[in-house]
Design an enzyme around this catalytic site. Structure first.
Site, PDB file in Angstrom:
ATOM      1  N   LYS A 122       0.836  -1.215   0.000  1.00 15.58           N
ATOM      2  CA  LYS A 122       0.000   0.000   0.000  1.00 15.58           C
ATOM      3  C   LYS A 122       0.868   1.263   0.000  1.00 15.58           C
ATOM      4  CE  LYS A 122      -2.568  -2.162  -0.956  1.00 15.58           C
ATOM      5  NZ  LYS A 122      -3.433  -2.144  -2.146  1.00 15.58           N
ATOM      6  N   ARG A 135       3.508  12.381 -15.620  1.00 19.28           N
ATOM      7  CA  ARG A 135       3.012  12.260 -16.999  1.00 19.28           C
ATOM      8  C   ARG A 135       2.035  13.385 -17.343  1.00 19.28           C
ATOM      9  NH1 ARG A 135       0.040   7.172 -16.793  1.00 19.28           N
ATOM     10  NH2 ARG A 135      -0.163   7.292 -19.053  1.00 19.28           N
ATOM     11  N   LYS A 137      -0.856  14.042 -15.983  1.00 15.66           N
ATOM     12  CA  LYS A 137      -2.237  13.569 -15.969  1.00 15.66           C
ATOM     13  C   LYS A 137      -2.904  14.033 -14.680  1.00 15.66           C
ATOM     14  CE  LYS A 137      -1.760  10.774 -19.652  1.00 15.66           C
ATOM     15  NZ  LYS A 137      -2.584  10.797 -20.875  1.00 15.66           N
ATOM     16  N   GLN A 140      -6.329  13.083 -13.353  1.00 14.33           N
ATOM     17  CA  GLN A 140      -6.561  11.772 -12.746  1.00 14.33           C
ATOM     18  C   GLN A 140      -6.224  11.739 -11.259  1.00 14.33           C
ATOM     19  OE1 GLN A 140      -4.271   9.368 -15.660  1.00 14.33           O
ATOM     20  NE2 GLN A 140      -6.230   8.490 -16.269  1.00 14.33           N
ATOM     21  N   HIS A 145      -9.133   9.177  -5.999  1.00 15.07           N
ATOM     22  CA  HIS A 145      -7.835   8.511  -6.133  1.00 15.07           C
ATOM     23  C   HIS A 145      -6.947   8.760  -4.915  1.00 15.07           C
ATOM     24  CE1 HIS A 145      -4.164   7.091  -8.182  1.00 15.07           C
ATOM     25  NE2 HIS A 145      -3.585   8.094  -7.559  1.00 15.07           N
ATOM     26  N   HIS A 148      -8.422   7.298  -1.607  1.00 13.97           N
ATOM     27  CA  HIS A 148      -8.314   5.837  -1.587  1.00 13.97           C
ATOM     28  C   HIS A 148      -6.902   5.395  -1.216  1.00 13.97           C
ATOM     29  CE1 HIS A 148      -8.792   1.690  -2.569  1.00 13.97           C
ATOM     30  NE2 HIS A 148      -8.032   1.746  -3.654  1.00 13.97           N
ATOM     31  N   TYR A 185      -4.562  -5.146 -16.032  1.00 15.52           N
ATOM     32  CA  TYR A 185      -5.149  -4.216 -17.005  1.00 15.52           C
ATOM     33  C   TYR A 185      -4.191  -3.059 -17.283  1.00 15.52           C
ATOM     34  CZ  TYR A 185      -7.912  -0.227 -18.572  1.00 15.52           C
ATOM     35  OH  TYR A 185      -8.346   0.885 -19.244  1.00 15.52           O
ATOM     36  N   LYS A 202     -12.198  -0.909 -18.862  1.00 15.47           N
ATOM     37  CA  LYS A 202     -12.226   0.088 -17.790  1.00 15.47           C
ATOM     38  C   LYS A 202     -13.514  -0.026 -16.971  1.00 15.47           C
ATOM     39  CE  LYS A 202     -11.355   3.615 -20.558  1.00 15.47           C
ATOM     40  NZ  LYS A 202     -11.082   4.993 -20.993  1.00 15.47           N
ATOM     41  N   GLN A 209     -14.146  -3.069  -8.482  1.00 16.58           N
ATOM     42  CA  GLN A 209     -13.833  -2.236  -7.317  1.00 16.58           C
ATOM     43  C   GLN A 209     -15.078  -2.030  -6.448  1.00 16.58           C
ATOM     44  OE1 GLN A 209     -10.947  -1.338  -6.275  1.00 16.58           O
ATOM     45  NE2 GLN A 209      -9.655  -0.354  -7.802  1.00 16.58           N
TER      46      GLN A 209
END
Length: 268
Positions: A122, A135, A137, A140, A145, A148, A185, A202, A209
């Site tokens: 974790k 990157r 992004k 995202q 995210h 979590h 994935y 996706k 989840q």
């Protein structure tokens, strides 16, 4: 004020010393909560402030090979933890409802190979967010995210600190299985961009989840309401709302990403 401080010190001593599992106390990052808290604060500052500012005027990093290696390593580690969790507990002598915290050589092995290794995974998971930022992004790096990843480190630390085994460790087996699928994935998307465009993949990863947190929600509800349970009930009072919150967040994400756009298209 002095009474409040005295009570706080007493509570800290109770949580950190009196009820902590003596087997795990001297393992790295487990003696006190402060190194873990510092790590999580550093994580938040890095992915929400320092690193985005650093990348602001720089091109996105090409991390395809690094991420491919990272995903493969994650799969291997999750397979190891899942195997050990089943071998040492859930497929040998653990029962699904109210399995007590055990002691002895095999229980110590379970605490180390399953619970503590899961906690370290974790911690490594935090690099997911770092890769997003490098990157460029940043979209995202959502609340879902970050919350979590932050929450799973905290939950895993608490499990190792106080109850490294028994009923609550079922989440290790379930979550490790889900992460094997998820990182497989991700590994596929690093080698073939067509998988990134595949809504089918996706969509089902998100469904898995949601199913995961629903199962864990029910599992901890059983702990809270089962009669004469030999496992402490207190973790359920934290993990029930935590998993319910995750079901709500992932369901909301699923609705906004896969259901709402289709409704909009149909209406048009």
């Amino acid at each position: 004020m002095a009474l409040i401080l005295k009570g706080a010190v007493k509570l800290y001593f109770h949580l950190n010393e009196e009820i902590a599992d003596h087997r795990t106390q001297n393992w790295p990052l487990m003696r006190t909560p402060w190194p873990g808290i510092a790590l999580l604060v550093f994580y938040l500052m890095t992915v929400l402030n320092w690193l985005p500012k650093y990348m602001e005027n720089r091109p996105a990093c090409d991390l395809r090979k690094v991420i491919a290696l990272y995903n493969a390593l994650q799969i291997a580690c999750c397979v190891y933890v899942l195997y050990q969790g089943l071998k040492l507990g859930w497929l040998s002598h653990y029962k699904l409802i109210c399995n007590p915290l055990e002691y002895g050589p095999q229980a110590d092995e379970y605490a180390w190979k399953v619970c503590y290794t899961y906690f370290l995974i974790k911690v490594v998971d935090l690099f997911d967010t770092v890769f997003f930022v490098l990157r460029k992004k940043q979209n995202q790096v959502s609340f879902l995210h970050v919350y979590h990843h932050f929450g799973m480190v905290a939950v895993a630390w608490g499990m190792v600190k106080w109850l490294p085994g028994g009923h609550t460790s079922f989440l290790v087996v379930v979550n490790s299985f889900v992460h094997i699928i998820m990182y497989m994935y991700y590994l596929l998307t690093t080698w073939d961009d067509s998988y990134k465009q595949s809504v089918w993949w996706k969509k089902h990863v998100t469904q898995i989840q949601i199913l995961q947190f629903s199962i864990l929600f029910i599992h901890f509800c059983v702990l809270a309401f089962a009669k004469e349970c030999p496992f402490p009930r207190e973790p359920a009072y934290i993990l029930i709302p935590q998993n319910l919150f995750m079901v709500i967040l992932f369901s909301d994400f699923y609705y906004r990403t896969y259901i709402k756009p289709n409704k909009t298209i149909k209406n048009k």
